[in-house]
Design an enzyme around this catalytic site. Structure first.
Site, PDB file in Angstrom:
ATOM      1  N   ASP A   1      -0.653   5.832   0.923  1.00  0.00           N
ATOM      2  CA  ASP A   1      -0.955   6.713   2.193  1.00  0.00           C
ATOM      3  C   ASP A   1      -0.632   5.095   3.060  1.00  0.00           C
ATOM      4  O   ASP A   1      -1.403   4.806   3.458  1.00  0.00           O
ATOM      5  CB  ASP A   1      -1.852   6.762   1.989  1.00  0.00           C
ATOM      6  CG  ASP A   1      -2.059   7.560   0.523  1.00  0.00           C
ATOM      7  OD1 ASP A   1      -1.058   8.500   0.561  1.00  0.00           O
ATOM      8  OD2 ASP A   1      -2.004   7.635  -0.068  1.00  0.00           O
TER       9      ASP A   1
ATOM     10  N   ASP B   1       1.173  -1.272   0.095  1.00  0.00           N
ATOM     11  CA  ASP B   1       0.201   0.052   0.087  1.00  0.00           C
ATOM     12  C   ASP B   1       1.438   1.444   0.181  1.00  0.00           C
ATOM     13  O   ASP B   1       2.198   1.087   0.831  1.00  0.00           O
ATOM     14  CB  ASP B   1      -0.839  -0.334   1.357  1.00  0.00           C
ATOM     15  CG  ASP B   1      -1.773   1.529   1.663  1.00  0.00           C
ATOM     16  OD1 ASP B   1      -2.344   1.517   0.269  1.00  0.00           O
ATOM     17  OD2 ASP B   1      -1.073   1.911   2.658  1.00  0.00           O
TER      18      ASP B   1
END
Length: 222
Positions: free
Chosen positions: A16, A14
């Site tokens: 953020d 991922d």
């Protein structure tokens, strides 16, 4: 605390909250949005991490037509892409990505191409060659589609992948994809990942002779 060791064939990352700390801009933009819609900012912030914007809006404003959410989301993505103030790397992210050079890994993010490119650059991080962005999927996290696409692009079975995530939606997506999940940072721990690390300085990557990736999690490198 002794390190936990996980063995994988590929890593799915991922962005953020996992590689890039963009909390400052996410808070600014979503709290403004909450105020415009008469919603409690704290409650909104519990929902938005990890999801595509229109998916968060569908949860928060369930009676609003999806076309309005999509239009609103497009405006917010433009705002977020232009606002990079305070966007920095999660501690250890640059070294972690450097240690993955030549090893199978992909970025799997709810951001679109423009936003992911801008934020990774603002944080001084290189973009992985394989990227699954908002444009690549029909369903946002917590749906597993993004992680399954990342595994397929790398040619690795889901069970042989390890996901790195910070949000409840992301952890749930990794679990639903049949993958093991490493939670990064304080948000992740409440959502049941296999292992939690405070940040990426607590991760050491070892390339095994058979092509496997060994992850030493929880003990900071000397």
């Amino acid at each position: 605390m002794p390190a936990t060791v996980l063995t994988a064939r590929a890593l799915l990352l991922d962005m953020d909250g996992t590689l890039v700390n963009s909390d400052a801009v996410v808070e600014r933009i979503w709290r403004r949005w909450a105020e415009r819609h008469g919603l409690d900012g704290d409650e909104v912030m519990k929902v938005v991490h990890g999801r595509q914007g229109h998916a968060s809006m569908a949860v928060l404003l369930p009676d609003r037509p999806m076309r309005q959410n999509l239009a609103d989301n497009a405006r917010m993505l433009a705002e977020e892409t232009a606002d990079l103030d305070g966007v920095i790397e999660v501690p250890g992210a640059a070294a972690f990505l450097a240690s993955l050079r030549g090893l199978p890994h992909a970025l799997v993010t709810s951001a679109d191409v423009a936003l992911s490119t801008a934020r990774m650059a603002a944080a001084g991080l290189p973009l992985p060659e394989v990227r699954v962005t908002a444009e690549s999927v029909g369903a946002s996290k917590p749906d597993p589609e993004g992680f399954l696409k990342g595994a397929a692009e790398l040619g690795v079975a889901p069970a042989d992948c390890v996901v790195f995530e910070d949000s409840g939606a992301g952890v749930a997506a990794g679990r639903a994809a049949g993958m093991r999940v490493v939670g990064v940072g304080p948000r992740a721990g409440a959502h049941g990942p296999d292992v939690v690390v405070p940040d990426l300085t607590h991760v050491r990557v070892e390339a095994a002779a058979d092509g496997a990736i060994r992850l030493h999690l929880g003990a900071r490198p000397a």
